[in-house]
Design a protein around this motif. Structure first.
Motif, PDB file in Angstrom:
ATOM      1  N   PRO A 194       0.834  -1.206   0.000  1.00 44.91           N
ATOM      2  CA  PRO A 194       0.000   0.000   0.000  1.00 44.91           C
ATOM      3  C   PRO A 194       0.867   1.254   0.000  1.00 44.91           C
ATOM      4  N   ASN A 195       0.459   2.270  -0.762  1.00 41.44           N
ATOM      5  CA  ASN A 195       1.229   3.515  -0.933  1.00 41.44           C
ATOM      6  C   ASN A 195       2.587   3.266  -1.583  1.00 41.44           C
ATOM      7  N   SER A 196       2.795   2.041  -2.072  1.00 41.52           N
ATOM      8  CA  SER A 196       4.030   1.654  -2.771  1.00 41.52           C
ATOM      9  C   SER A 196       5.279   1.752  -1.894  1.00 41.52           C
ATOM     10  N   VAL A 197       5.099   1.668  -0.585  1.00 40.78           N
ATOM     11  CA  VAL A 197       6.239   1.650   0.332  1.00 40.78           C
ATOM     12  C   VAL A 197       6.026   0.559   1.367  1.00 40.78           C
ATOM     13  N   ARG A 198       7.120   0.039   1.867  1.00 40.31           N
ATOM     14  CA  ARG A 198       7.062  -1.024   2.880  1.00 40.31           C
ATOM     15  C   ARG A 198       7.443  -0.453   4.237  1.00 40.31           C
ATOM     16  N   GLY A 199       8.704  -0.448   4.598  1.00 43.12           N
ATOM     17  CA  GLY A 199       9.141   0.228   5.815  1.00 43.12           C
ATOM     18  C   GLY A 199       9.308  -0.681   7.015  1.00 43.12           C
ATOM     19  N   TRP A 200       9.916  -0.103   8.059  1.00 43.21           N
ATOM     20  CA  TRP A 200      10.243  -0.876   9.259  1.00 43.21           C
ATOM     21  C   TRP A 200       8.998  -1.425   9.948  1.00 43.21           C
ATOM     22  N   ALA A 201       7.900  -0.656   9.964  1.00 42.85           N
ATOM     23  CA  ALA A 201       6.707  -1.118  10.679  1.00 42.85           C
ATOM     24  C   ALA A 201       6.113  -2.341  10.000  1.00 42.85           C
ATOM     25  N   ASP A 202       6.051  -2.331   8.665  1.00 44.58           N
ATOM     26  CA  ASP A 202       5.566  -3.504   7.940  1.00 44.58           C
ATOM     27  C   ASP A 202       6.464  -4.709   8.192  1.00 44.58           C
ATOM     28  N   ARG A 203       7.761  -4.461   8.170  1.00 43.66           N
ATOM     29  CA  ARG A 203       8.715  -5.553   8.394  1.00 43.66           C
ATOM     30  C   ARG A 203       8.599  -6.099   9.819  1.00 43.66           C
ATOM     31  N   THR A 204       8.388  -5.204  10.777  1.00 43.67           N
ATOM     32  CA  THR A 204       8.191  -5.637  12.154  1.00 43.67           C
ATOM     33  C   THR A 204       6.917  -6.458  12.284  1.00 43.67           C
ATOM     34  N   ALA A 205       5.846  -5.974  11.663  1.00 44.43           N
ATOM     35  CA  ALA A 205       4.577  -6.702  11.717  1.00 44.43           C
ATOM     36  C   ALA A 205       4.716  -8.085  11.098  1.00 44.43           C
ATOM     37  N   GLY A 206       5.459  -8.181  10.012  1.00 41.70           N
ATOM     38  CA  GLY A 206       5.667  -9.481   9.382  1.00 41.70           C
ATOM     39  C   GLY A 206       6.375 -10.458  10.300  1.00 41.70           C
ATOM     40  N   ALA A 242      13.750  -2.126  11.930  1.00 47.91           N
ATOM     41  CA  ALA A 242      12.827  -3.212  12.278  1.00 47.91           C
ATOM     42  C   ALA A 242      13.500  -4.199  13.219  1.00 47.91           C
ATOM     43  N   ALA A 243      14.745  -4.549  12.932  1.00 46.39           N
ATOM     44  CA  ALA A 243      15.470  -5.475  13.802  1.00 46.39           C
ATOM     45  C   ALA A 243      15.648  -4.870  15.194  1.00 46.39           C
ATOM     46  N   ALA A 244      15.920  -3.565  15.259  1.00 44.74           N
ATOM     47  CA  ALA A 244      16.093  -2.904  16.556  1.00 44.74           C
ATOM     48  C   ALA A 244      14.793  -2.886  17.355  1.00 44.74           C
ATOM     49  N   VAL A 245      13.670  -2.678  16.679  1.00 44.19           N
ATOM     50  CA  VAL A 245      12.378  -2.695  17.360  1.00 44.19           C
ATOM     51  C   VAL A 245      12.102  -4.088  17.932  1.00 44.19           C
ATOM     52  N   LEU A 246      12.321  -5.098  17.125  1.00 42.86           N
ATOM     53  CA  LEU A 246      12.077  -6.470  17.575  1.00 42.86           C
ATOM     54  C   LEU A 246      12.998  -6.849  18.729  1.00 42.86           C
ATOM     55  N   LEU A 287      11.733  -5.315  21.868  1.00 43.81           N
ATOM     56  CA  LEU A 287      10.553  -6.025  22.359  1.00 43.81           C
ATOM     57  C   LEU A 287      10.885  -7.448  22.815  1.00 43.81           C
ATOM     58  N   SER A 288      12.170  -7.825  22.697  1.00 43.69           N
ATOM     59  CA  SER A 288      12.623  -9.179  23.074  1.00 43.69           C
ATOM     60  C   SER A 288      11.896 -10.253  22.273  1.00 43.69           C
ATOM     61  N   VAL A 289      11.738 -10.001  20.971  1.00 40.52           N
ATOM     62  CA  VAL A 289      11.088 -10.949  20.067  1.00 40.52           C
ATOM     63  C   VAL A 289      12.158 -11.636  19.227  1.00 40.52           C
ATOM     64  N   ASP A 290      12.159 -12.970  19.226  1.00 41.15           N
ATOM     65  CA  ASP A 290      13.070 -13.703  18.350  1.00 41.15           C
ATOM     66  C   ASP A 290      12.695 -13.437  16.901  1.00 41.15           C
ATOM     67  N   HIS A 291      13.697 -13.208  16.066  1.00 42.03           N
ATOM     68  CA  HIS A 291      13.384 -12.876  14.668  1.00 42.03           C
ATOM     69  C   HIS A 291      14.580 -13.196  13.781  1.00 42.03           C
ATOM     70  N   GLU A 292      14.337 -13.131  12.477  1.00 37.36           N
ATOM     71  CA  GLU A 292      15.394 -13.358  11.496  1.00 37.36           C
ATOM     72  C   GLU A 292      15.584 -12.139  10.608  1.00 37.36           C
ATOM     73  N   VAL A 293      15.178 -10.981  11.093  1.00 43.15           N
ATOM     74  CA  VAL A 293      15.334  -9.746  10.331  1.00 43.15           C
ATOM     75  C   VAL A 293      16.772  -9.262  10.493  1.00 43.15           C
ATOM     76  N   THR A 294      17.490  -9.199   9.396  1.00 40.86           N
ATOM     77  CA  THR A 294      18.907  -8.835   9.446  1.00 40.86           C
ATOM     78  C   THR A 294      19.220  -7.842   8.344  1.00 40.86           C
ATOM     79  N   ALA A 295      19.837  -6.745   8.696  1.00 43.43           N
ATOM     80  CA  ALA A 295      20.244  -5.760   7.700  1.00 43.43           C
ATOM     81  C   ALA A 295      21.438  -6.281   6.919  1.00 43.43           C
ATOM     82  N   ALA A 296      21.533  -5.884   5.663  1.00 42.87           N
ATOM     83  CA  ALA A 296      22.629  -6.327   4.815  1.00 42.87           C
ATOM     84  C   ALA A 296      23.960  -5.785   5.310  1.00 42.87           C
ATOM     85  N   ASP A 297      25.007  -6.574   5.150  1.00 45.79           N
ATOM     86  CA  ASP A 297      26.358  -6.130   5.475  1.00 45.79           C
ATOM     87  C   ASP A 297      26.893  -5.376   4.260  1.00 45.79           C
TER      88      ASP A 297
END
Length: 257
Positions: free
Chosen positions: A24-36, A183-187, A190-200
């Motif tokens: 939606p709105n042609s953008v994704r963003g940290w909040a969408d990634r966090t929600a995913g 998104a990774a910092a938010v997760l 919140l102490s949520v296990d996740h696999e969101v990783t920024a590119a090196d």
């Protein structure tokens, strides 16, 4: 368990800079990634994103706060004030009072509230000039977070966000790399296990002075000047934009991967 996530704010939370034609709105963003990432733990998660680019704090709180409360979230994020700090004149103390009241209202519902400090623009010759007012804003945010038991994501301390490669061409909005990092910092907060990783991205290239000047001039021509002209006309980039997810809905919709 988080089952209702509502995000409030401006372009940062809408996801501007993280282009995705399928969202939606042609953008994704940290909040969408966090929600995913949250939905992978809790498939029944419902997510709404009320953020609209270009909005000032009073506009965000005036149009999004009550809507968020009506959605009864158990997780709510809010970032407001970034556009105010970019104005020639701003009363940061007055903004902080309004922010404090809004965060207190959200926290009183029992929801987990996520707040953000502003990014340290020390590496950018333009945004370095805002460093002092951003630091004052950040101190207010830290106090507000502590007062109301909010979860704080300290972007000022995230040195990786000083890297221009984390930002879109306009130098104002994070790109996909930057939004993923947030998104990774938010997760993590919140102490949520996740696999969101920024590119090196590896070491940044050191530009020759002539190349740096040329890029700065191109930025002024293509991005800074149009932004200034909109401000002079009293226009906002969000004037014709609506919230991309105005109601709670499952995350597994097209564009939310």
């Amino acid at each position: 368990m988080i089952t209702r996530f509502v995000a409030l704010g401006d372009s940062f939370t809408e996801g501007v800079g993280d282009d995705d034609p399928g969202s939606p709105n042609s953008v994704r963003g940290w909040a969408d990634r966090t929600a995913g990432a949250l939905a992978r733990h809790t498939p029944e998660l419902r997510y709404a994103n009320l953020a609209v680019r270009g909005k000032l704090m009073r506009e965000i709180l005036g149009t999004q706060l009550d809507r968020a409360l009506n959605l009864s979230p158990d997780l709510v994020s809010v970032y407001a004030g970034g556009n105010d700090l970019m104005r020639p004149r701003v009363d940061i103390d007055a903004l902080a009072e309004e922010y404090d009241h809004a965060v207190g209202t959200l926290a009183a519902t029992g929801a987990t509230v996520v707040l953000f400090t502003g990014v340290d623009g020390v590496e950018d010759p333009v945004f370095r000039r805002m460093r002092g007012r951003t630091a004052i804003y950040n101190e207010h945010v830290r106090l507000i977070a502590g007062r109301h038991g909010a979860t704080l994501v300290d972007m000022w301390a995230m040195r990786a966000l000083r890297d221009r490669r984390m930002w879109s061409a306009d130098r104002i909005h994070l790109n996909a790399h930057g939004h993923t990092l947030v998104a990774a910092a938010v997760l993590d907060a919140l102490s949520v296990d996740h696999e969101v990783t920024a590119a090196d991205l590896g070491p940044a290239k050191i530009l020759e002075p002539a190349r740096r000047r040329a890029e700065n001039l191109a930025w002024v021509r293509e991005h800074a000047t149009p932004w200034l002209l909109r401000r002079l006309r009293g226009e906002s980039s969000g004037d014709a934009v609506a919230a991309k997810r105005p109601e709670l809905a499952p995350v597994d919709q097209p564009g939310h991967r």
